[in-house]
Every structure is written in structure tokens, then in C-alpha cells.
Design a protein around this motif. Structure first.
Motif, mmCIF file in Angstrom:
data_model
loop_
_atom_site.group_PDB
_atom_site.id
_atom_site.type_symbol
_atom_site.label_atom_id
_atom_site.label_comp_id
_atom_site.label_asym_id
_atom_site.label_seq_id
_atom_site.Cartn_x
_atom_site.Cartn_y
_atom_site.Cartn_z
ATOM 1 N N VAL A 107 -6.483 59.650 5.106
ATOM 2 C CA VAL A 107 -5.470 60.134 6.047
ATOM 3 C C VAL A 107 -4.086 59.898 5.453
ATOM 4 N N GLY A 108 -3.304 60.981 5.317
ATOM 5 C CA GLY A 108 -1.952 60.875 4.784
ATOM 6 C C GLY A 108 -0.922 60.776 5.898
ATOM 7 N N ILE A 109 0.033 59.849 5.742
ATOM 8 C CA ILE A 109 1.060 59.588 6.757
ATOM 9 C C ILE A 109 2.429 59.692 6.100
ATOM 10 N N GLU A 110 3.306 60.496 6.656
ATOM 11 C CA GLU A 110 4.647 60.640 6.112
ATOM 12 C C GLU A 110 5.417 59.328 6.264
ATOM 13 N N VAL A 111 6.114 58.943 5.202
ATOM 14 C CA VAL A 111 6.929 57.730 5.244
ATOM 15 C C VAL A 111 8.276 58.070 5.886
ATOM 16 N N PRO A 112 8.702 57.311 6.884
ATOM 17 C CA PRO A 112 9.976 57.608 7.554
ATOM 18 C C PRO A 112 11.154 57.594 6.578
ATOM 19 N N GLU A 113 12.154 58.392 6.903
ATOM 20 C CA GLU A 113 13.335 58.497 6.059
ATOM 21 C C GLU A 113 13.972 57.123 5.865
ATOM 22 N N GLY A 114 14.395 56.880 4.642
ATOM 23 C CA GLY A 114 15.019 55.604 4.309
ATOM 24 C C GLY A 114 14.065 54.598 3.700
ATOM 25 N N LEU A 115 12.767 54.888 3.767
ATOM 26 C CA LEU A 115 11.763 54.009 3.162
ATOM 27 C C LEU A 115 11.050 54.735 2.033
ATOM 28 N N THR A 116 10.416 53.966 1.180
ATOM 29 C CA THR A 116 9.560 54.518 0.142
ATOM 30 C C THR A 116 8.125 54.080 0.406
ATOM 31 N N PRO A 117 7.149 54.805 -0.152
ATOM 32 C CA PRO A 117 5.763 54.338 -0.014
ATOM 33 C C PRO A 117 5.584 52.912 -0.515
ATOM 34 N N ALA A 118 6.290 52.551 -1.584
ATOM 35 C CA ALA A 118 6.164 51.188 -2.120
ATOM 36 C C ALA A 118 6.660 50.153 -1.115
ATOM 37 N N ASP A 119 7.723 50.475 -0.368
ATOM 38 C CA ASP A 119 8.216 49.546 0.662
ATOM 39 C C ASP A 119 7.117 49.232 1.670
ATOM 40 N N VAL A 120 6.456 50.289 2.138
ATOM 41 C CA VAL A 120 5.437 50.123 3.171
ATOM 42 C C VAL A 120 4.216 49.403 2.616
ATOM 43 N N CYS A 121 3.740 49.847 1.440
ATOM 44 C CA CYS A 121 2.516 49.262 0.865
ATOM 45 C C CYS A 121 2.691 47.791 0.526
ATOM 46 N N SER A 122 3.839 47.442 -0.030
ATOM 47 C CA SER A 122 4.040 46.041 -0.409
ATOM 48 C C SER A 122 4.185 45.146 0.816
ATOM 49 N N HIS A 123 4.859 45.632 1.848
ATOM 50 C CA HIS A 123 5.063 44.809 3.042
ATOM 51 C C HIS A 123 3.755 44.593 3.789
ATOM 52 N N ILE A 124 2.976 45.650 3.980
ATOM 53 C CA ILE A 124 1.733 45.506 4.745
ATOM 54 C C ILE A 124 0.738 44.631 3.997
ATOM 55 N N SER A 125 0.785 44.665 2.672
ATOM 56 C CA SER A 125 -0.101 43.809 1.874
ATOM 57 C C SER A 125 0.334 42.355 1.939
ATOM 58 N N ARG A 126 1.636 42.133 1.763
ATOM 59 C CA ARG A 126 2.151 40.765 1.690
ATOM 60 C C ARG A 126 2.106 40.066 3.056
ATOM 61 N N GLN A 127 2.463 40.796 4.111
ATOM 62 C CA GLN A 127 2.573 40.178 5.427
ATOM 63 C C GLN A 127 1.294 40.243 6.253
ATOM 64 N N HIS A 128 0.441 41.212 5.969
ATOM 65 C CA HIS A 128 -0.732 41.412 6.829
ATOM 66 C C HIS A 128 -2.051 41.449 6.061
ATOM 67 N N GLN A 129 -2.004 41.293 4.741
ATOM 68 C CA GLN A 129 -3.215 41.285 3.895
ATOM 69 C C GLN A 129 -4.060 42.550 4.078
ATOM 70 N N VAL A 130 -3.378 43.660 4.282
ATOM 71 C CA VAL A 130 -4.040 44.965 4.374
ATOM 72 C C VAL A 130 -3.503 45.835 3.245
ATOM 73 N N GLU A 131 -4.420 46.405 2.459
ATOM 74 C CA GLU A 131 -4.018 47.272 1.352
ATOM 75 C C GLU A 131 -4.160 48.733 1.752
ATOM 76 N N ILE A 132 -3.052 49.491 1.660
ATOM 77 C CA ILE A 132 -3.108 50.938 1.786
ATOM 78 C C ILE A 132 -2.478 51.518 0.526
ATOM 79 N N SER A 133 -2.464 52.836 0.391
ATOM 80 C CA SER A 133 -2.077 53.457 -0.876
ATOM 81 C C SER A 133 -0.864 54.352 -0.721
#
Length: 434
Positions: free
Chosen positions: A351-377
């Protein structure tokens, strides 16, 4: 008489046999040995315990996926790759794979490599210098098949498909008439932009009517949605172990139709890829002989993964994937985020999800991994993140944890979302799908 060590300057020792006393064996001095040994210092490295996070990451990206306990256990076992037990394992792997591929074809093979290795086995065995190939390009992975064709000298023409869409059957029919391909390549699910080629059955019919062989990339879709190799007239299907099958990365599967196998065996020039030569692989996968040392533990893991698919049955597995993916999509939308692919050609397994303006995919992926131990791509330069819905990812507890983690990540990164509404929509989707 036992000889003695000669002077240090000569670094020689006399042999034990007196009659051969004229033979001298050089001995490296201790100082030289230590010099060689220290030329490359012994490294000091961290253990895996120090590298990996204390809490295991939940793998919810585009692959690899979580693996069941039976698969993990099988992956710890090593047996003789040419022994009787292995012959029985291989026989059962082929039988189960035929069910998953929905084919009666004898020609099922394993590949010691990722799904891309199976892709290269298909291309390099069926195409060679001058072969006419039509590549239906929906994105990154469908284009890879065209690139592999060019590397073996094939004359590759590409049908370019706009992002977030599929080619019409009229466009495909015209391309086939124009190019007269011997081979047509297509993906069932383009994971890079999460587009589903829902006309696959009709695409195969058009190609077969024109006398073309059809190669299908089903790396992310096999066992997650219907694919009927024989009934749809597909000649080669490839898949990786680490996605829908929920096995380990690095051991893949391929199935050839009888027509495709006849082309493999009828070629006059040998395949340039020795390890990926299907005729050589036949010796191990069908004759109990030697090709190279097989990835034994990975094959055992694949056996258990296929056994679990068969125990669940394809019908129930398809239903589980569809229910979970649609519920996740409803939850993401209720958060206030946008899905990338239009509903008409939206892939369920990733499932592909558009990243909100002002963020990058790397911002989202790194935060969810570091803070919630969930890996997405992320995805190859596109402004999206991707959540997988393949195999063991499609479990309700995984969905709730992932959606909550995504919502909290957005809040932490300054994006306004409605987290309670998202979770409630996910719950409704799962409940209504029962």
C-alpha cells in the motif's frame, strides 16, 4: 638419523630420510610469520546484540516480512544437499509450489538468490541475442526485466505506462502487433508505485494469440491474490521467498510452462549465466544430482513456508490479504492521509501512501523505526511510503500497531491527523470483513 635445524641464515631443515638428504624444505622464520599476520590487523567489531535494536523491529515494509516460527526453525537446520532427505524435501517443495503457482507443469525450480535472481533466470534462459522482447513498463521492477533482456542482447521494446496507471488492452494489442515480440514481460504488482496490473489474464491472452511467451513477475503477489499460471496461459512465473510466502530472503521460485521449457532446451547457444542456467539447475531440482551446493537451510525454510500456505489454502489466504489490506487502506484514509495509486489499479499487497508536504519518505521511515520499532519503506525517489500486506504482515495485531505508529509519527512530525478515526476505521474494516 633425525636432522637438526641448520643455521638461522639458511632457514632450512634436513629431512627425516637420510637417503634424500639432498632435499631441503624452506621454513619461514618466526619473525616473517608475525610480519605477515600483522600486515592486516585483526579487527575489533561489535556483536549483533550491540548493533540490532533491543526490541525486534516489526517488518511492515515492501519486504522482507516477518516469518513464522516453523520457517525460522527450519532455517537453522543443515542437511546433506545431495542426500535422500533433501530429495524428499525438493519433491515436496515442487508439489506445493505447483499448487501455489496453479500449474501442472513439471518445470518448477528453486533459485539460490532473491526474486531478481529468479527474474534473471527467466530472462536469460528464454531470451538471447536478437530475441524480440516487449516490456510493459509500469515502474522500477517491470523496467528491470527489460534491462535484463538488453544485457543478454535481446531487442527490447518498451511500452511506457504513465505513473499510477495501467496500459489499456488496446495499447498492449497495438504494441504486440507493432513489435511482434517473441516474449512479453509484465509485473502483476508493481511494488515501486503500488500499481496492480489487473488485466493480467487478458494481457496474457493477447500475447499468446500472437504466439508470444509471457513472463510474469509475481514477486509480491504470489499467494496474496489470484494468479492461475495454466488457466491464464502464462509461460514463466517468478517469485521471491521473502514476501507473500513469508520465507527468508535469498531463496526464490520459478515455474516454466512446457512451451517455455521447450525453448530453454532448444536454444543453440549456452546461457552466459552458469548458476542461472535452467538446464543445469534441472540436474539438482529434478534429477537429484549436482549443480552447486544448494542453500540447504533456505530450501528447508521455503518448504515450511509453502506447507503453511497449503495448510491455510489459497482461497482463505487471498481472503485474508484482501480483508486486511482494505481495512488498512480505510484506516490510512481516515487518518487524513492520501493513498498513492487510484482504487481501480491499486495493489493490495503493498500500500502506497503519499508523504505530506514538507516531509520526505526518509523522515517518516526513520522516525517510525526509531520511535516505534516499526519498519516501513520509501520508494525509489517517489514521494511515498509503503506498507506491506504480504503473508505474516496481514495479521490484525500487526495492522493496529503499524497504523497507530504511523499516526503517532505524523503527529510527532507536525502533521495533523485524526488518529482515533484512523484506528476506528481499521477496526470497522476488519470487523466487516469477517
Amino acid at each position: 638419523m633425525i636432522g637438526r635445524v641448520a643455521s638461522p641464515a639458511s632457514w632450512l631443515v634436513r629431512p627425516l630420510v637420510p637417503s634424500r638428504s639432498d632435499i631441503h624444505v624452506p621454513i619461514m622464520p618466526t619473525s616473517s610469520i608475525s610480519t605477515v599476520a600483522s600486515a592486516v590487523p585483526c579487527p575489533v567489531v561489535e556483536s549483533l546484540d550491540a548493533i540490532l535494536p533491543e526490541e525486534p523491529l516489526l517488518m511492515m515494509g515492501a519486504g522482507p516480512v516477518p516469518i513464522p516460527a516453523a520457517v525460522a526453525k527450519a532455517n537453522t537446520i543443515v542437511i546433506n544437499h545431495l542426500g535422500g532427505a533433501m530429495v524428499k524435501v525438493i519433491s515436496q517443495v515442487k508439489t506445493m509450489a505447483r499448487y501455489v503457482f496453479q500449474t501442472q507443469s513439471k518445470w518448477v525450480l528453486g533459485v539460490a538468490g532473491p526474486g531478481s535472481g529468479a527474474m534473471e533466470m527467466a530472462i536469460s534462459n528464454l531470451a538471447w541475442e536478437g530475441t524480440r522482447v516487449l516490456c510493459i513498463k509500469n515502474g522500477f521492477f517491470s523496467d528491470r526485466m527489460g534491462e535484463m533482456g538488453r544485457r543478454v542482447g535481446a531487442r527490447v521494446s518498451t511500452l511506457e505506462v504513465a505513473d499510477r496507471s495501467v496500459a489499456s488492452l488496446e495499447q498492449i494489442a497495438e504494441a504486440i502487433r507493432r513489435e511482434r515480440p517473441e516474449i512479453v514481460t509484465v509485473v502483476q504488482g508493481e511494488t515501486s508505485n503500488t500499481v496492480w496490473n489487473h488485466h493480467l489474464k487478458d494481457i496474457a491472452a493477447l500475447a499468446k494469440a500472437a504466439g508470444s511467451l509471457v513472463i510474469v513477475d509475481a514477486v509480491c503477489t504470489l499467494s496474496t491474490m489470484p494468479l492461475e499460471m495454466d488457466a491464464w496461459g502464462i509461460d514463466a512465473v517468478i517469485t521471491g521467498g521473502q514476501k507473500g510466502l513469508s520465507s527468508i530472503p535469498g531463496v526464490s521460485l520459478i515455474a516454466f510452462s512446457d512451451a517455455a521449457w521447450a525453448r530453454v532446451k532448444g536454444r543453440t547457444a549456452p546461457n552466459a549465466h552458469w548458476c542461472l542456467d535452467a538446464s543445469l539447475a534441472e540436474n539438482f531440482w529434478h534429477n537429484g544430482g549436482y549443480h552447486y551446493t544448494a542453500p540447504v537451510s533456505g530450501v528447508l525454510a521455503l518448504h515450511e513456508a509453502l506447507r503453511l500456505v497449503c495448510a491455510e489454502t489459497l482461497e482463505k489466504r487471498f481472503a485474508r490479504h484482501l480483508k486486511c489490506s482494505l481495512a488498512l487502506q480505510q484506516g490510512v484514509t481516515a487518518l487524513g492521509l492520501q493513498l498513492y495509486a487510484p482504487e481501480a489499479c491499486r495493489l493490495n499487497s503493498v500500500v502506497g501512501i503519499e508523504v505530506p508536504e514538507g516531509l520526505t519518505p526518509a523522515d517518516v521511515c526513520s522516525h517510525i523505526s526509531r520511535q516505534h520499532q516499526v519498519e516501513i519503506s520509501g520508494s525509489f525517489g517517489l514521494p511515498i511510503v509503503r506498507i506491506g500486506q504480504m503473508g505474516e504482515q496481514c495479521r490484525e495485531h500487526n495492522l493496529f500497531r503499524t497504523l497507530h505508529a504511523l499516526g503517532r509519527t505524523m503527529v510527532d512530525l507536525g502533521v495533523k491527523v485524526d488518529l482515533p478515526a484512523g484506528v476506528a476505521a481499521l477496526e470497522r474494516g476488519l470487523s466487516e470483513g469477517k
